[in-house]
Design a protein around this motif. Sequence first.
Motif, PDB file in Angstrom:
ATOM      1  N   ASP A   1      30.296 -10.880 112.823  1.00  0.00           N
ATOM      2  CA  ASP A   1      30.177  -9.363 113.010  1.00  0.00           C
ATOM      3  C   ASP A   1      30.062  -8.621 111.863  1.00  0.00           C
ATOM      4  O   ASP A   1      29.513  -7.431 111.842  1.00  0.00           O
ATOM      5  N   LEU A   2      30.980  -8.979 110.996  1.00  0.00           N
ATOM      6  CA  LEU A   2      31.055  -7.950 109.764  1.00  0.00           C
ATOM      7  C   LEU A   2      29.689  -8.123 108.781  1.00  0.00           C
ATOM      8  O   LEU A   2      28.982  -7.322 108.492  1.00  0.00           O
ATOM      9  N   ILE A   3      29.101  -9.211 108.841  1.00  0.00           N
ATOM     10  CA  ILE A   3      27.806  -9.417 108.104  1.00  0.00           C
ATOM     11  C   ILE A   3      26.670  -8.654 108.851  1.00  0.00           C
ATOM     12  O   ILE A   3      25.729  -7.944 108.168  1.00  0.00           O
ATOM     13  N   ARG A   4      26.776  -8.909 110.048  1.00  0.00           N
ATOM     14  CA  ARG A   4      25.698  -8.224 110.925  1.00  0.00           C
ATOM     15  C   ARG A   4      25.873  -6.745 110.710  1.00  0.00           C
ATOM     16  O   ARG A   4      24.826  -5.796 110.618  1.00  0.00           O
ATOM     17  N   TYR A   5      27.228  -6.217 110.785  1.00  0.00           N
ATOM     18  CA  TYR A   5      27.374  -4.626 110.766  1.00  0.00           C
ATOM     19  C   TYR A   5      26.656  -4.114 109.175  1.00  0.00           C
ATOM     20  O   TYR A   5      26.085  -3.078 109.103  1.00  0.00           O
ATOM     21  N   ALA A   6      27.047  -4.883 108.376  1.00  0.00           N
ATOM     22  CA  ALA A   6      26.402  -4.700 106.927  1.00  0.00           C
ATOM     23  C   ALA A   6      25.060  -4.569 106.884  1.00  0.00           C
ATOM     24  O   ALA A   6      24.749  -3.623 106.203  1.00  0.00           O
ATOM     25  N   VAL A   7      24.519  -5.722 107.315  1.00  0.00           N
ATOM     26  CA  VAL A   7      22.918  -5.753 107.126  1.00  0.00           C
ATOM     27  C   VAL A   7      22.205  -4.392 107.867  1.00  0.00           C
ATOM     28  O   VAL A   7      21.691  -3.517 107.408  1.00  0.00           O
ATOM     29  N   GLU A   8      22.923  -4.175 109.006  1.00  0.00           N
ATOM     30  CA  GLU A   8      22.393  -3.108 109.883  1.00  0.00           C
ATOM     31  C   GLU A   8      22.681  -1.746 109.223  1.00  0.00           C
ATOM     32  O   GLU A   8      21.991  -0.723 109.188  1.00  0.00           O
TER      33      GLU A   8
ATOM     34  N   ALA B   1      37.225  -2.463 113.315  1.00  0.00           N
ATOM     35  CA  ALA B   1      37.278  -3.160 114.605  1.00  0.00           C
ATOM     36  C   ALA B   1      36.059  -4.300 114.875  1.00  0.00           C
ATOM     37  O   ALA B   1      35.907  -4.369 115.895  1.00  0.00           O
ATOM     38  N   LEU B   2      35.952  -4.897 113.892  1.00  0.00           N
ATOM     39  CA  LEU B   2      35.029  -6.140 114.025  1.00  0.00           C
ATOM     40  C   LEU B   2      36.047  -7.341 114.074  1.00  0.00           C
ATOM     41  O   LEU B   2      36.906  -7.472 113.382  1.00  0.00           O
ATOM     42  N   ASP B   3      35.375  -8.295 115.024  1.00  0.00           N
ATOM     43  CA  ASP B   3      36.282  -9.592 115.362  1.00  0.00           C
ATOM     44  C   ASP B   3      36.039 -10.728 114.280  1.00  0.00           C
ATOM     45  O   ASP B   3      37.134 -11.384 113.745  1.00  0.00           O
TER      46      ASP B   3
END
Length: 217
Positions: free
Chosen positions: A197-204, A191-193
């Motif tokens: 957002d996807l890259i940020r989620y991947a890093v975290e 549910a990433l827009d």
Amino acid sequence: MSEPTRIRLLLVDDHPLVRDGLRARLSALDGVAVVGEAGDATEAQAEALRCQPTLVLMDVGMREVNGIELAARLLADHAGLRVLMLSMYDNPEYVQRALQAGASGYVLKDAPASEIVSAIRTVAEGGVFLSPAVSRRLFRNQTPRPLLSPRESQILSALARGLSSKQMARELDLSARTVDAHRQSIKRKLALDTQADLIRYAVEHVRLQGAGDAPTT
């Protein structure tokens, strides 16, 4: 006669100015003694042996060894020690990892001073404390995320390493179009827009899952 000091506090943060501010504020509290401070894992482990704290106030985002991993090490080495995590991040995954590592609380750096004091006293007395803002996010995120396929997990890991779709395609022996399709599938499942957002989620996410560091502050 004044009440004997009950809380022996060790401050662990890689920013000296943050430690200075905490020490000034917390040293003035009744029943609290700041017995040591450290700026990294090596110093923290040495100070824990030297000053025998009862509670460690630990920054999450530090260089080399993050606070969550360091908390686990200290708790394994010192029976009865309590750890309260201090962070600028209210990411539910950080909170869950901190609690799994054995921390007894998680408080935000921008919380009011009274909240940090309350957290210290609660944890020192054997309780668990989460900043209200952290609790709200944690409970909002209790719905399980859809599981990613093994290939999608590989794509997520590659994103965390900064690879482009073309680089992923070469590394995984896929077409760039297939990589892009996987990226879209991951975004939909999580549910990433946006791609950001996807890259940020991947890093975290990948940093938390591995032995790497939480973001430095």
